[in-house]
Design a protein around this motif. Structure first.
Motif, PDB file in Angstrom:
ATOM      1  N   ASP A 165      58.422  41.380 157.045  1.00  0.00           N
ATOM      2  CA  ASP A 165      58.360  40.047 157.671  1.00  0.00           C
ATOM      3  C   ASP A 165      59.735  39.599 158.161  1.00  0.00           C
ATOM      4  O   ASP A 165      59.856  39.028 159.250  1.00  0.00           O
ATOM      5  CB  ASP A 165      57.851  39.005 156.656  1.00  0.00           C
ATOM      6  CG  ASP A 165      56.356  39.101 156.414  1.00  0.00           C
ATOM      7  OD1 ASP A 165      55.671  39.788 157.193  1.00  0.00           O
ATOM      8  OD2 ASP A 165      55.870  38.486 155.440  1.00  0.00           O
TER       9      ASP A 165
ATOM     10  N   ASN B 147      60.843  38.584 161.864  1.00  0.00           N
ATOM     11  CA  ASN B 147      61.293  37.226 162.186  1.00  0.00           C
ATOM     12  C   ASN B 147      62.648  37.226 162.889  1.00  0.00           C
ATOM     13  O   ASN B 147      62.909  36.378 163.741  1.00  0.00           O
ATOM     14  CB  ASN B 147      61.289  36.355 160.929  1.00  0.00           C
ATOM     15  CG  ASN B 147      59.855  36.039 160.494  1.00  0.00           C
ATOM     16  OD1 ASN B 147      58.960  35.923 161.330  1.00  0.00           O
ATOM     17  ND2 ASN B 147      59.627  35.946 159.195  1.00  0.00           N
TER      18      ASN B 147
ATOM     19  N   LYS C   5      47.574  33.955 167.534  1.00  0.00           N
ATOM     20  CA  LYS C   5      49.002  33.609 167.583  1.00  0.00           C
ATOM     21  C   LYS C   5      49.870  34.708 167.008  1.00  0.00           C
ATOM     22  O   LYS C   5      49.461  35.431 166.107  1.00  0.00           O
ATOM     23  CB  LYS C   5      49.238  32.354 166.732  1.00  0.00           C
ATOM     24  CG  LYS C   5      48.669  31.077 167.300  1.00  0.00           C
ATOM     25  CD  LYS C   5      49.388  29.881 166.634  1.00  0.00           C
ATOM     26  CE  LYS C   5      48.722  28.570 166.972  1.00  0.00           C
ATOM     27  NZ  LYS C   5      47.534  28.313 166.134  1.00  0.00           N
TER      28      LYS C   5
ATOM     29  N   ASP D 119      52.531  36.064 164.539  1.00  0.00           N
ATOM     30  CA  ASP D 119      52.851  35.683 163.157  1.00  0.00           C
ATOM     31  C   ASP D 119      53.600  36.857 162.529  1.00  0.00           C
ATOM     32  O   ASP D 119      53.013  37.885 162.248  1.00  0.00           O
ATOM     33  CB  ASP D 119      51.554  35.379 162.403  1.00  0.00           C
ATOM     34  CG  ASP D 119      51.812  35.135 160.928  1.00  0.00           C
ATOM     35  OD1 ASP D 119      52.942  34.764 160.567  1.00  0.00           O
ATOM     36  OD2 ASP D 119      50.862  35.316 160.130  1.00  0.00           O
ATOM     37  N   SER D 120      54.874  36.704 162.339  1.00  0.00           N
ATOM     38  CA  SER D 120      55.801  37.773 161.911  1.00  0.00           C
ATOM     39  C   SER D 120      55.510  39.048 162.711  1.00  0.00           C
ATOM     40  O   SER D 120      55.576  39.024 163.925  1.00  0.00           O
ATOM     41  CB  SER D 120      55.851  37.917 160.397  1.00  0.00           C
ATOM     42  OG  SER D 120      54.945  38.835 159.889  1.00  0.00           O
TER      43      SER D 120
END
Ligand code: BES
Ligand code: ZN
Ligand code: ZN
Length: 502
Positions: free
Chosen positions: A100, A104, A474, A476-477
């Motif tokens: 993650d 990010n 969407k 997401d990470s």
């Protein structure tokens, strides 16, 4: 990779553009030299690395505390931007947190072509696993399906540098990260491709190309051969289509003696209109180009088996056709005869996935596989019961289900076991055939799994229903909007461990 297109599709249309992007990304270990953005991992506890240049208090004043998933971009005059990325509590660090975090950083530095990620010790996760998770997270996060957009502002990743203390020459860990990402990226590309750009025939041609590049054999079964084989499930669904069906058989063998034989079966409905049981024109219908997400996951997995060093023999069956209404379409009330002779009463032409899977499950059994894992965007009920994050897994053998569960936990693609409740089996009874393709109004994922179980027989088997997890709205990470490629990395990990177990 290009293919011979129909006249409406440009000759240079790329079928798996994500592979080109992956090839163009250089991934290395060591100190970041020419990075435009440098991510630095920071925990919620312990020292803030000197390289950040700010104290914990200063970062906190800017709203950054080190919580897992958080980022703070700090532009630098005349130097690479620094991206503080939260790693959460030091004693809770895991591969999932690192995957993650890398994702990010890459998202926060979305305009940078050259990105580095630095960690400072001590790190409680094993060094190879650290490198693998960082590489995989970064590559998956930067994926985007842009090949058909003239206005995309997406910036591809040209280089990724991973700087982690104590990893030494973890070149193989880098390769394993790339290989895991590749499996999912191939699956995403295929599922994101519009249905008019990817027919069952195209899917077969792409498999052949991928096979020659990534070390597996591909056998294509056209309509006539499927007739000869008696694959009435796949042929029945294909009846309404002007496109030919394809059964695509993939074969991988390790260089040494195989430690077992794993069968993988994927649902490849190139477009699911519902057939005569036509779907409504709601947003869900728009997703039905992804109804081949299971087949895409299996093909993605095959691109990784050799380079992941999988020691089992693995054979895959991709059952590809679209499901269309027309004057020639199969009808409600029709009876199909699957490979092996089972007769199936069609009570709903939109329950087509289980029909195409039935032939493949029988063929996998005939091939003498030691276990079968199938993967299919099979039921809306899977989405209703577990939502978009978690896929139901069913099976007739706990150790095969556990193989999938352990793989799922290792790659952070959640699954949850649901019961293969035998009491519901009679819902599939037919007055005129051996079995019907439709159960009652409840537990639809279970009745679909029970239908598949009929064709599996006694072979150890697990079934993944990815109808809910095949796509996400969407970013997401490391998950990107659109097709998720869910399952490709689960199957890869399961194949790795199957070799160890068998
Ligand atoms: N491809 C669909 C399942 C699906 C639904 C996938 C939503 C992804 C998102 C499948 O072929 C289907 O239509 N299933 C029917 C079965 C029913 C007629 C028994 C369903 O789930 O409604
Ligand atoms: Zn359907
Ligand atoms: Zn379907």
């Amino acid at each position: 990779m290009t293919r011979s297109p129909n006249k409406l599709i440009p000759a240079d249309f790329r079928t798996v553009p994500g592979l080109d992007a992956l090839d163009a990304t250089s991934v290395h270990l060591g100190a970041p030299s020419d990075a435009e953005a440098i991510g630095i991992g920071i925990h919620t506890d312990g020292d803030v690395p000197d390289a950040v240049g700010f104290s914990r208090e200063q970062l906190a004043d800017a709203g950054f505390t080190g919580d897992a998933g958080s980022t703070l971009v700090m532009p630098q005059a005349g130097a690479a931007a620094l991206v503080a990325v939260g790693l959460g509590a030091r004693d809770e660090l895991s591969s999932d947190v690192l995957r993650d975090a890398a994702a990010n950083v890459v998202r926060a530095a979305a305009r940078s072509e050259k990105v580095a990620i630095r960690l400072f010790g001590p790190i409680a996760v094993e060094p190879d696993a650290v490198v693998r998770a960082l590489v995989e997270g970064a590559l998956l996060a930067r994926y985007r399906y842009t090949v058909l957009s003239n206005v995309s502002r997406h910036v591809a990743l040209k280089s990724l540098t991973v700087d982690v203390p104590g990893v030494g020459e973890a070149a193989d860990a880098v390769e394993q990260g790339v290989v895991g990402a590749r499996a999912a990226i191939v699956a995403r590309d295929l599922a994101n491709t519009p249905p008019g750009h990817l027919t069952a025939t195209d899917m077969g041609d792409i498999a052949v190309e991928l096979g020659s590049r990534f070390g597996f054999d591909v056998e294509l079964f056209d309509k006539q051969v499927l007739i000869d084989l008696g694959c009435g499930g796949l042929l029945g669904v294909n009846q309404g289509s002007t496109e030919e069906p394809r059964m695509i058989k993939l074969s991988y063998a390790p260089t040494g003696e195989a430690s077992g034989h794993l069968g993988l079966v994927g649902k490849g409905i190139m477009y699911d209109s519902g057939g005569i049981s036509l779907k409504p024109s709601d947003p869900m219908h728009l997703l039905m180009k992804m109804d081949m997400g299971g087949a895409a996951a299996v093909l993605g997995t095959f691109t990784a088996l050799r380079d992941a060093g999988v020691e089992a023999k693995v054979t895959g069956w991709l059952m590809c056709t679209d499901n269309m209404p027309s004057g020639t379409a199969y009808k409600l009330g029709d009876v199909l005869t699957a490979r092996g002779g089972t007769t199936i009463e069609v009570k709903n032409t939109d329950a087509e996935g289980r029909l195409v899977m039935s032939d493949a499950l029988v063929l996998a059994n005939e091939d003498g596989v030691d276990a079968i894992i199938d993967i299919a965007t099979l039921t809306g009920a899977a989405l209703v019961s577990l939502g978009g994050a978690t896929a139901p897994v069913f099976g007739n053998d706990q150790s095969t289900v556990d193989l999938v569960r352990a793989a799922s936990a290792a790659v952070d693609e959640p699954v949850w076991q649901l019961p293969l409740e035998k009491k519901y089996r009679k819902q599939l009874d037919s007055d005129i055939a051996d079995i019907a393709n439709l159960g009652g109004p409840f537990a639809g994922a279970t009745t679909a799994a029970l239908f598949l179980a009929h064709f599996v027989g006694e072979t150890p088997w697990a079934h993944l229903d990815i109808a809910g997890t095949m796509q996400t709205e969407k970013d997401d990470s490391w998950r990107t909007a659109g097709a998720t490629g869910f399952g490709a990395r689960i199957l890869l990990e399961a194949a790795r461990n199957f070799a160890a177990k068998a």
